[in-house]
Design an enzyme around this catalytic site. Structure first.
Site, PDB file in Angstrom:
ATOM      1  N   SER A  96      -0.895  -6.177  -9.004  1.00 53.87           N
ATOM      2  CA  SER A  96      -1.300  -6.176 -10.416  1.00 53.87           C
ATOM      3  C   SER A  96      -1.862  -7.533 -10.792  1.00 53.87           C
ATOM      4  O   SER A  96      -1.567  -8.552 -10.155  1.00 53.87           O
ATOM      5  CB  SER A  96      -0.095  -5.866 -11.305  1.00 53.87           C
ATOM      6  OG  SER A  96       0.787  -6.976 -11.354  1.00 53.87           O
ATOM      7  N   ASP A  97      -2.666  -7.556 -11.864  1.00 56.95           N
ATOM      8  CA  ASP A  97      -2.952  -8.820 -12.508  1.00 56.95           C
ATOM      9  C   ASP A  97      -1.647  -9.294 -13.140  1.00 56.95           C
ATOM     10  O   ASP A  97      -0.700  -8.522 -13.305  1.00 56.95           O
ATOM     11  CB  ASP A  97      -4.056  -8.660 -13.558  1.00 56.95           C
ATOM     12  CG  ASP A  97      -4.768  -9.970 -13.852  1.00 56.95           C
ATOM     13  OD1 ASP A  97      -4.212 -11.040 -13.550  1.00 56.95           O
ATOM     14  OD2 ASP A  97      -5.890  -9.928 -14.402  1.00 56.95           O
ATOM     15  N   TRP A  98      -1.590 -10.563 -13.492  1.00 61.24           N
ATOM     16  CA  TRP A  98      -0.337 -11.141 -13.969  1.00 61.24           C
ATOM     17  C   TRP A  98       0.096 -10.489 -15.284  1.00 61.24           C
ATOM     18  O   TRP A  98      -0.627 -10.525 -16.266  1.00 61.24           O
ATOM     19  CB  TRP A  98      -0.493 -12.643 -14.098  1.00 61.24           C
ATOM     20  CG  TRP A  98      -0.073 -13.382 -12.849  1.00 61.24           C
ATOM     21  CD1 TRP A  98       0.729 -14.493 -12.796  1.00 61.24           C
ATOM     22  CD2 TRP A  98      -0.387 -13.086 -11.481  1.00 61.24           C
ATOM     23  NE1 TRP A  98       0.927 -14.878 -11.476  1.00 61.24           N
ATOM     24  CE2 TRP A  98       0.260 -14.043 -10.655  1.00 61.24           C
ATOM     25  CE3 TRP A  98      -1.129 -12.094 -10.864  1.00 61.24           C
ATOM     26  CZ2 TRP A  98       0.179 -14.040  -9.264  1.00 61.24           C
ATOM     27  CZ3 TRP A  98      -1.229 -12.077  -9.468  1.00 61.24           C
ATOM     28  CH2 TRP A  98      -0.579 -13.043  -8.697  1.00 61.24           C
ATOM     29  N   PHE A  99       1.259  -9.842 -15.235  1.00 60.80           N
ATOM     30  CA  PHE A  99       1.811  -9.074 -16.356  1.00 60.80           C
ATOM     31  C   PHE A  99       0.913  -7.889 -16.694  1.00 60.80           C
ATOM     32  O   PHE A  99       0.883  -7.423 -17.832  1.00 60.80           O
ATOM     33  CB  PHE A  99       2.043  -9.964 -17.588  1.00 60.80           C
ATOM     34  CG  PHE A  99       2.861 -11.198 -17.299  1.00 60.80           C
ATOM     35  CD1 PHE A  99       4.205 -11.101 -17.007  1.00 60.80           C
ATOM     36  CD2 PHE A  99       2.274 -12.451 -17.282  1.00 60.80           C
ATOM     37  CE1 PHE A  99       4.957 -12.235 -16.719  1.00 60.80           C
ATOM     38  CE2 PHE A  99       3.010 -13.589 -17.002  1.00 60.80           C
ATOM     39  CZ  PHE A  99       4.369 -13.473 -16.716  1.00 60.80           C
ATOM     40  N   GLY A 100       0.232  -7.362 -15.689  1.00 58.12           N
ATOM     41  CA  GLY A 100      -0.650  -6.209 -15.865  1.00 58.12           C
ATOM     42  C   GLY A 100      -0.074  -4.927 -15.298  1.00 58.12           C
ATOM     43  O   GLY A 100      -0.821  -4.031 -14.912  1.00 58.12           O
TER      44      GLY A 100
END
Length: 851
Positions: free
Chosen positions: A232-236
């Site tokens: 995932s993207d960061w916190f995605g």
């Protein structure tokens, strides 16, 4: 059996590990350990591997006081080189530097589409064109992985704006999705197989990409046959079951938000999530670890900067080739280092003249190991010529949204440029020992402390204080502004006199990443030229923040200094200088304060009074050259009044040297625009469909992105895609087109018909003569850069897959389709300058899928 395969001392036996890992251990592997590392399992000798941000260079694990890095030109600048071999070299340098930072995975490159000039991360991507984007990404990935470092291609997919980026639902046709937005990823996976992909924040047609089975399983895994890891993207990450079922292998960063051991274990035991889904995701994570181990990074690696002069030489070479010469009336360029008749005078004016605009903002930015400003690069050239050309300088206009960084203006206790930083347990004025925590020498007054740590603080204690100090020696007697914005509280003192207060009167602002901080508070004080003044910024960390909804991390502070003036005064000063010189070079454009991850630009204007400055200077001097720095298009309302325009992007460490190389002809410009520059924002195809409206954005231009749109409606842009001038001239002739089995072979002779060495880009476009569906007039299908001495000729040869070159996505059949018929080969040096035409014919209609 052993968890380590006998064929390699470090390769993990994945099948063995799947059998022997406990279910809680497997679940723990499916999210990061922390911001930059995967989870280790010491019991089975599974190590942790490190990732690092990397589109513009390799930052390493620290935001605060990070080990300096080499900064590369921005993505649109890299693509403007149109040089595949050079981009591979750039990728190899990224790979080498990743290992020096202990990172076996680079979070990049970025190959989203530059759909609009307003996109906050447009500078970080490569192009409006999916083929150029895909080849640029593939070359960078190839270079990175040549060093046995993993490239994590991002952001998969349709992450083309910052507005409402975690929630926005991108609505588009299946055809546009395939032909434009998926295509760069398709090309990179087909050609070089990046070992990791990062999912985007947004939704596509109603579903977050990070949990979309249709996109991840049906398209990525089955059609594209992709076997790398997906993070995932960061916190995605937005769910537990849906994301795991879709095949989002790794939630980042850690510690996990959605894959907690107890809850996920319970879901498996309740048959809500199958054991097979857990095992499949773990298998991909272990493959990623195996790929990371190939970099052979020692466990005890200490992050270090790459100070090899060869790195700077390559960055300069890339920067030279990225710069695009857009206008050169009366051959005013190149400039001469040596005065021809007596002494000549040149004025260097503008807000970017003595500023180093090395990159755009957000996660792509980093602490550059060094920066060469345009002023420094130009001054160095003049010195090479024996100083027979006199240089003058004026600021002319302000660009900074907030007061500028003073890390290279203040003098620390050692008498060097920089700032002394002392961190304390207690606030200033504490009656007793404040308890000194840490001391640092900083090179910047923009201090983000999200990862600040001290052994003298308890593990979860984020309350601390810091004094940032240095001496300031003014260049002239005047009133000066001091200011600070913060995540926490801050006050700025000059010789112990409070000048700027962001402690007792805070207001919400847009400082810091994603605009979490306060508004900049300013104050002014009269200072004398040449006198030394002690500047002290007293900072309290995030818990001291006085507004609601404060930050949860340690916080940070930005403080700066600038002479107090008005736009009218600065323009007047610049105009007076411009009257006295032979030529004026104005260095203007944007900065990371205006073009950044976290927000989109509101318009295409250069902010502040730069346009007025240029207008006024052209009234008193007819020999004006403008150097623009931005990662995406801006408006040039004064274009007809200036003699030359150079587009220099964000140029990395060597930006000042590369600008000077081109201005003085030590490098003959060869860059080509990787994006179309429209005459006005309203002309851009995304104009009425950009940004989030009630949580949605409609990609209404369909496949007609960039030059495809301008050509389809016969609308002339300001500067077309692929455009760029040279100090020499080139001739294309003797085009030969042959269909050889599944490929079309193209040969063209290119001759340098001018008087100096130069490089030209051969661009090949395909045009269906009788299209059966609504298609672009033509589409770029390949390109090659060729360097030629004056008078030299070379044959450029390209082989293009007929199936790839002629196909469009048939939404009804859900497959690629190449129609039987006649196709033109169009060869030129830009999308609007086609020199030669050829033709080939396909004998049957084909439908196909995958790679």
């Amino acid at each position: 059996m052993s968890p380590i395969k006998t064929s390699s001392s470090k390769e993990l036996d994945i099948d063995y590990l799947i059998e022997n890992l406990t279910l809680p251990e497997k679940i723990s592997l499916l999210a990061g350990k922390d911001f930059w590392h995967t989870v280790p399992i010491p019991r089975l000798n599974i190590p942790s591997i490190r990732v690092s941000d990397g589109p513009n260079g390799i930052r390493g694990t620290k935001f605060f006081n990070s080990i300096p890095s080499n900064c590369f030109p921005c993505g649109t600048g890299l693509a403007a080189t149109f040089n595949k071999d050079l981009l591979v070299e750039a990728g190899e340098l990224m790979g080498k530097e990743a290992k020096m930072k202990g990172a076996s995975v680079i979070l990049g490159p970025t190959c989203n589409i530059v759909r609009s000039p307003l996109g906050g991360r447009s500078f970080e991507s490569y192009s409006e064109d999916p083929l150029l984007s895909g080849h640029a990404a593939a070359c960078i990935v190839k270079g990175i992985q040549n060093e046995n470092v993993v490239a994590c291609l991002k952001h998969f997919v349709c992450n083309d704006q910052e507005d409402d980026r975690k929630a926005v639902d991108t609505l588009l046709t299946d055809r546009a999705f395939r032909e434009i937005y998926l295509k760069p990823f398709h090309i990179a996976i087909r050609d070089v197989n990046p070992k990791a992909l990062m999912t985007s924040y947004n939704k596509v047609n109603g579903e977050h990409v990070s949990q979309s089975k249709e996109i991840i399983q049906d398209i990525l895994r089955k059609e594209f046959n992709y076997n790398g890891a997906l993070m995932s993207d960061w916190f995605g990450t937005y769910s537990t079951k849906a994301a795991l079922d879709a095949g989002l292998n790794l939630e980042m960063p850690g510690p996990t938000r959605f894959r907690q051991a107890i809850q996920t274990l319970h879901a498996v035991q309740a048959n809500q999530i199958s054991q097979e889904v857990i095992d499949d995701n773990v298998r991909y994570v272990l493959r990623l670890v195996n790929e990371g181990l190939k970099a052979e990074i020692p466990d005890d690696v200490i992050e270090s900067a790459n100070e090899d002069p060869a790195a700077g030489e390559l960055l300069r070479k890339v920067g030279d080739q990225s710069i695009v010469l857009l206008k050169n009336e009366n051959n005013i360029l190149p400039l001469s280092k040596i005065a021809v008749k007596g002494q000549e005078k040149v004025a260097i004016i503008g807000p970017n003249a003595k500023a180093a605009q090395d990159s755009g903002g957000g996660s792509a930015s980093l602490a550059a190991r060094y920066k060469i400003t345009p002023w420094e690069g130009i001054k160095s050239k003049i010195e090479e010529g024996g100083n027979t050309v006199a240089l003058e300088y004026a600021l002319g206009a302000f660009l900074d949204r907030n007061l500028p960084d003073v890390g290279d203006i203040l003098i620390n206790e050692e008498g060097e440029k920089g700032i002394d930083a002392r961190f304390y347990k207690h606030a200033p004025g504490y009656k007793g020992d404040r308890l000194l925590l840490e001391t640092y020498k900083l090179s910047t007054s923009k201090v983000f402390l999200s990862d600040f740590k001290s052994d003298r603080l308890e593990p979860n204690d984020i309350l601390f204080y810091a004094d940032f100090t240095g001496n300031f020696i003014p260049d002239e007697t005047a009133e000066y502004e001091f200011g600070a914005s913060c995540l926490g509280t801050a006050q700025v003192f000059v010789d112990d006199v409070l000048v700027a207060d962001n402690k007792t009167k805070q207001q919400k602002g847009d400082a810091f990443f994603l605009g979490m901080g306060t508004r900049e508070e300013r104050g002014s004080i009269f200072l004398e030229k040449g006198k030394s003044y002690n500047v002290r910024c007293e900072f309290g960390s995030a818990p001291t923040y006085t507004l609601e909804g404060g930050p949860v991390e340690a916080g940070g502070v930005y403080f700066g200094i600038r002479i107090k003036s008005t736009p009218e005064v600065e323009i007047k000063k610049a105009v007076e200088i411009a009257k006295t010189v032979d030529k004026v070079v104005i260095v203007a454009g944007l900065s990371k304060e205006w073009e950044s991850e976290g927000f989109d630009r509101p318009d295409m204007e250069i902010p502040g009074y730069t346009n007025q400055l240029i207008d006024e200077i052209t009234k008193v001097n007819s020999n004006v050259i403008v150097v623009n720095q931005s990662g995406s298009p801006v408006n040039f309302p004064w274009l007809d009044k200036v003699q030359a325009l150079v587009h220099a992007w964000y140029g990395g460490n060597e930006l000042g040297n590369t600008i000077a190389d081109v201005l003085f002809g030590d490098y003959n410009p060869s860059g080509k625009l990787s994006v179309t520059f429209p005459k006005r924002l309203q002309d851009n195809p995304s104009y009425i469909n950009f940004g989030s409206t009630n949580g949605q954005v409609w990609y209404g231009e369909d496949v007609f992105v960039g030059y495809r749109y301008y050509e389809k409606i016969d609308l002339e842009p300001l500067y077309p895609f692929g455009y760029g001038l040279s100090y020499t001239t080139f001739d294309f002739k003797d085009l030969v087109v042959k269909s050889i089995r599944d490929n079309v072979n193209i040969k063209v002779q290119v001759t340098n018909t001018g008087k100096v060495k130069g490089a030209e880009v051969v661009q090949v476009y395909i045009q269906p003569e009788t299209p059966l569906v609504n298609r672009p007039v033509k589409e770029l299908k390949d390109f090659a850069k060729v360097e030629l001495e004056a008078g030299e000729s070379k044959i450029v040869e390209l082989n293009i897959s007929i199936k790839e070159a002629t196909s469009y996505w048939n939404s009804q059949k859900k497959s690629w389709q190449s129609d039987k018929g006649s196709y033109k080969i169009l060869v030129g040096n830009s999308s609007s300058n086609i020199s030669l035409e050829g033709k080939f014919i396909t004998s049957k209609t084909l439908n196909w899928l995958g790679l």
